[in-house]
Design an enzyme around this catalytic site. Structure first.
Site, PDB file in Angstrom:
ATOM      1  N   ASP A 103       0.609  -1.073  -0.320  1.00 48.46           N
ATOM      2  CA  ASP A 103       0.139  -0.096   0.023  1.00 48.46           C
ATOM      3  C   ASP A 103       1.079   1.221   0.163  1.00 48.46           C
ATOM      4  OD1 ASP A 103      -2.271  -1.815   0.537  1.00 48.46           O
ATOM      5  OD2 ASP A 103      -2.989  -1.121   2.199  1.00 48.46           O
TER       6      ASP A 103
ATOM      7  N   GLY B 111      -5.601  -1.010  -1.091  1.00 50.92           N
ATOM      8  CA  GLY B 111      -5.078   0.076  -0.954  1.00 50.92           C
ATOM      9  C   GLY B 111      -6.402   0.334   0.095  1.00 50.92           C
TER      10      GLY B 111
ATOM     11  N   GLU C 181      -8.820  -0.519  -2.908  1.00 53.76           N
ATOM     12  CA  GLU C 181     -10.457  -0.367  -2.618  1.00 53.76           C
ATOM     13  C   GLU C 181     -10.692   0.195  -1.203  1.00 53.76           C
ATOM     14  OE1 GLU C 181      -7.091  -3.188   0.379  1.00 53.76           O
ATOM     15  OE2 GLU C 181      -9.017  -4.043   0.211  1.00 53.76           O
TER      16      GLU C 181
ATOM     17  N   TYR D  24      -4.363 -10.672  -3.927  1.00 56.36           N
ATOM     18  CA  TYR D  24      -3.545 -11.151  -4.125  1.00 56.36           C
ATOM     19  C   TYR D  24      -2.523 -11.933  -4.878  1.00 56.36           C
ATOM     20  CZ  TYR D  24      -6.785 -12.078   0.138  1.00 56.36           C
ATOM     21  OH  TYR D  24      -7.485 -11.265   1.149  1.00 56.36           O
TER      22      TYR D  24
ATOM     23  N   ARG E  60       0.005  -9.100  -4.429  1.00 55.01           N
ATOM     24  CA  ARG E  60       0.641  -9.253  -3.482  1.00 55.01           C
ATOM     25  C   ARG E  60       1.718 -10.213  -2.734  1.00 55.01           C
ATOM     26  NH1 ARG E  60      -2.733  -9.041   1.857  1.00 55.01           N
ATOM     27  NH2 ARG E  60      -2.925 -10.829   1.232  1.00 55.01           N
TER      28      ARG E  60
HETATM   29  O1  LIG Z   1      -4.840 -10.221   3.339  1.00 55.92           O
HETATM   30  P1  LIG Z   1      -6.527  -9.460   4.181  1.00 55.92           P
HETATM   31  O2  LIG Z   1      -7.389  -9.725   5.532  1.00 55.92           O
HETATM   32  O3  LIG Z   1      -6.999 -10.367   3.449  1.00 55.92           O
HETATM   33  O4  LIG Z   1      -5.933  -8.199   3.971  1.00 55.92           O
HETATM   34  C1  LIG Z   1      -5.922  -7.343   2.979  1.00 55.92           C
HETATM   35  C2  LIG Z   1      -5.525  -6.168   2.941  1.00 55.92           C
HETATM   36  O5  LIG Z   1      -3.839  -6.643   3.485  1.00 55.92           O
HETATM   37  C3  LIG Z   1      -3.089  -5.691   2.207  1.00 55.92           C
HETATM   38  O6  LIG Z   1      -2.437  -6.231   1.320  1.00 55.92           O
HETATM   39  C4  LIG Z   1      -1.693  -5.704   3.204  1.00 55.92           C
HETATM   40  O7  LIG Z   1      -1.720  -4.873   4.134  1.00 55.92           O
HETATM   41  P2  LIG Z   1      -1.670  -4.339   5.414  1.00 55.92           P
HETATM   42  O8  LIG Z   1       0.270  -4.186   5.220  1.00 55.92           O
HETATM   43  O9  LIG Z   1      -2.108  -3.441   6.577  1.00 55.92           O
HETATM   44  O10 LIG Z   1      -1.033  -5.933   5.719  1.00 55.92           O
HETATM   45  C5  LIG Z   1      -4.005  -4.798   2.224  1.00 55.92           C
HETATM   46  O11 LIG Z   1      -3.419  -4.088   0.604  1.00 55.92           O
HETATM   47  C6  LIG Z   1      -5.476  -5.173   2.077  1.00 55.92           C
HETATM   48  O12 LIG Z   1      -6.553  -3.859   3.013  1.00 55.92           O
END
Ligand SMILES: O=P(O)(O)OC[C@H]1O[C@](O)(COP(=O)(O)O)[C@@H](O)[C@@H]1O
Ligand SMILES: Nc1ncnc2c1ncn2[C@@H]1O[C@H](COP(=O)(O)OP(=O)(O)O)[C@@H](O)[C@H]1O
Ligand SMILES: [Mg+2]
Length: 420
Positions: free
Chosen positions: A190, A234, A289, A342, A345
């Site tokens: 983010d 985000g 998001e 997902y 990331r």
């Molecule tokens: O892993 P989850 O619980 O689905 O969370 C999704 C969130 O994690 C993120 O990918 C990363 O957030 P963090 O860096 O705070 O962990 C955010 O962009 C997204 O909102």
């Protein structure tokens, strides 16, 4: 503003290229003479110190990764281990498993010993070899365990939540008189961490988001009245949506949490999409998001295990609204919806992030060896710095909607400043 040091530095460092304790980096740029500009906090420069608090061969280091996945987690673990072993000849490095949960022995996540060779290829994999988690940590139990295991330094790799947790561990150790160096490495796709120009993982996320936007653009422009909606991550900041828009140059609408928007009305978002499709035959929408959360009915906010507010799903909401608006305008529509969060990331780090991860990790080790604690390695104006964790935890970074970056978004997508 200085960072806490655990005590006098009595051991000579085996490294070279030392930085002085007196050098400072201002948070803000001074814009010119005759102006009363506030430089903001003055940060210590990161880098190897000539004198160390810890005697390297006696050090026991711990590493933990927390929160959501992010490209580069394994790169940071690898460079921490390599700098500790190779740079300082530290003998024991332990990886705590499954996030902060792994610091509490009652959770039965037995830590792993990390050797030079056990981290050989890990930078080529996405995810984290240590595992990660969200959810509360019993700080007292964690600190008991760290003391029992004679851990001298703990590297906390994670985002804002992780650094708040790191601060709690730092405070608890201080209260108990245990000399633990707690040093954070700022992770998150983010890119919303204060005093860090760029968190690791962000540029890989942009690169991946751009591939999806390319696909979305191809889908939209290959059919009659094609509209593609791409939701990117985000929570509270639109850096991914904005950066991917600039990188791609094929996005027509970029919606971010920092800029509220109206759906309906002559100047609303939906009218703008219809106008664009009438004019050009297709449109690409990128939505962060956390955008448009005020469009949902106000109700008590649910939170995830870490206490993060669970957001309403703006992507399908927007897609449905676009469908209804086209139907009302009696305009045919082919809608394509993409949710690659997902997928983005969990990728391994790209080249720029791999470099950043290595730099962050090595500066974190230099800081810890010098006995710095309650701090996160930051980066401002292209320079690596030490940021007190209390400052990192004091808020979150957001897009400056008067700044160059957002103006580049508006120049690329030609959308109006505001909808409605
Ligand atoms: O892993 P989850 O619980 O689905 O969370 C999704 C969130 O994690 C993120 O990918 C990363 O957030 P963090 O860096 O705070 O962990 C955010 O962009 C997204 O909102
Ligand atoms: N104020 C806090 N005190 C202690 N632990 C915290 C605090 N805030 C978050 N944490 C813990 O930090 C970890 C990571 O937080 P989370 O918000 O999930 O991810 P991120 O660090 O990526 O923002 C979780 O285990 C969470 O419980
Ligand atoms: Mg977070």
């Amino acid at each position: 503003m200085t960072v806490t040091t655990l005590g006098p530095c009595r051991f000579r460092s085996p490294r070279s290229g030392f930085v002085s304790e007196d050098e400072r980096v201002p948070a803000n740029i001074i814009r010119g003479p005759g102006r009363d500009d506030d430089p903001g906090p003055l940060f210590e420069l990161a880098g190897p110190r000539e004198m160390l608090f810890f005697d390297p061969p006696r050090v026991r280091a711990g590493i933990v990764t927390c929160g959501g996945l992010c490209p580069g987690l394994n790169n940071v673990i690898r460079s921490l281990v390599r700098e500790l072993h190779g740079g300082y000849e530290v003998r024991e490095v332990i990886g705590f498993r499954m996030g902060y949960g792994g610091l509490d022995p009652r959770n039965h996540h037995e830590p792993v010993v990390l050797h030079h060779s056990s981290v050989d290829d890990i930078h080529q994999q996405g995810g984290t070899i240590l595992g990660t988690s969200r959810g509360p940590v019993d700080v007292a139990a964690a600190v008991d365990n760290l003391i029992r295991r004679k851990i001298d330094m703990l590297f906390c790799i994670g985002g804002d939540g992780t650094q708040r947790g790191a601060f709690a561990i730092y405070e608890a150790c201080k209260a108990r008189g245990h000399a633990l160096a707690v040093v954070g490495v700022p992770k998150t796709i983010d890119n919303d961490v204060l005093y860090v120009d760029r968190t690791f993982g962000y540029l890989t996320a942009l690169e991946e988001a751009r591939h999806v936007i390319d696909a979305a653009h191809n889908e939209a422009r290959s059919v009659e009245n094609g509209v593609a909606v791409v939701k990117v991550m985000g929570r509270h900041a639109g850096f991914i949506a904005a950066g991917a828009t600039i990188a791609s140059q094929d996005v027509n609408f970029t919606l971010v949490p920092e800029v509220p928007f109206r759906l309906d009305g002559e100047h609303g978002f939906l009218a703008a999409v219809i106008e664009r499709v009438r004019d050009r035959g297709h449109a690409v929408v990128v939505v962060a998001e956390g955008a448009g959360q005020d469009l949902f009915p106000a109700e008590p906010k649910a939170t995830d295990a870490s206490g993060n507010v669970k957001l309403k799903d703006i992507g399908p909401f927007l897609a449905k609204a676009i469908g209804e608006a086209f139907a009302a305008a009696k305009l045919p529509l082919t809608l394509r919806y993409f949710d690659p969060g997902y997928q983005i990331r969990s990728r391994p780090a790209n080249c720029e992030d791999a470099v950043l991860c290595d730099m962050f990790a090595r500066q974190a080790v230099h800081a810890a060896m010098a006995g710095k604690t309650g701090m996160v390695v930051g980066q401002l104006h292209g320079t690596f710095i030490h940021v007190p964790t209390a400052l990192i935890a004091s808020g979150a970074k957001q897009l400056d909607t008067d700044g160059l970056f957002w103006h580049s978004v508006l120049a690329a997508n030609q959308q109006p400043d505001r909808f409605g």
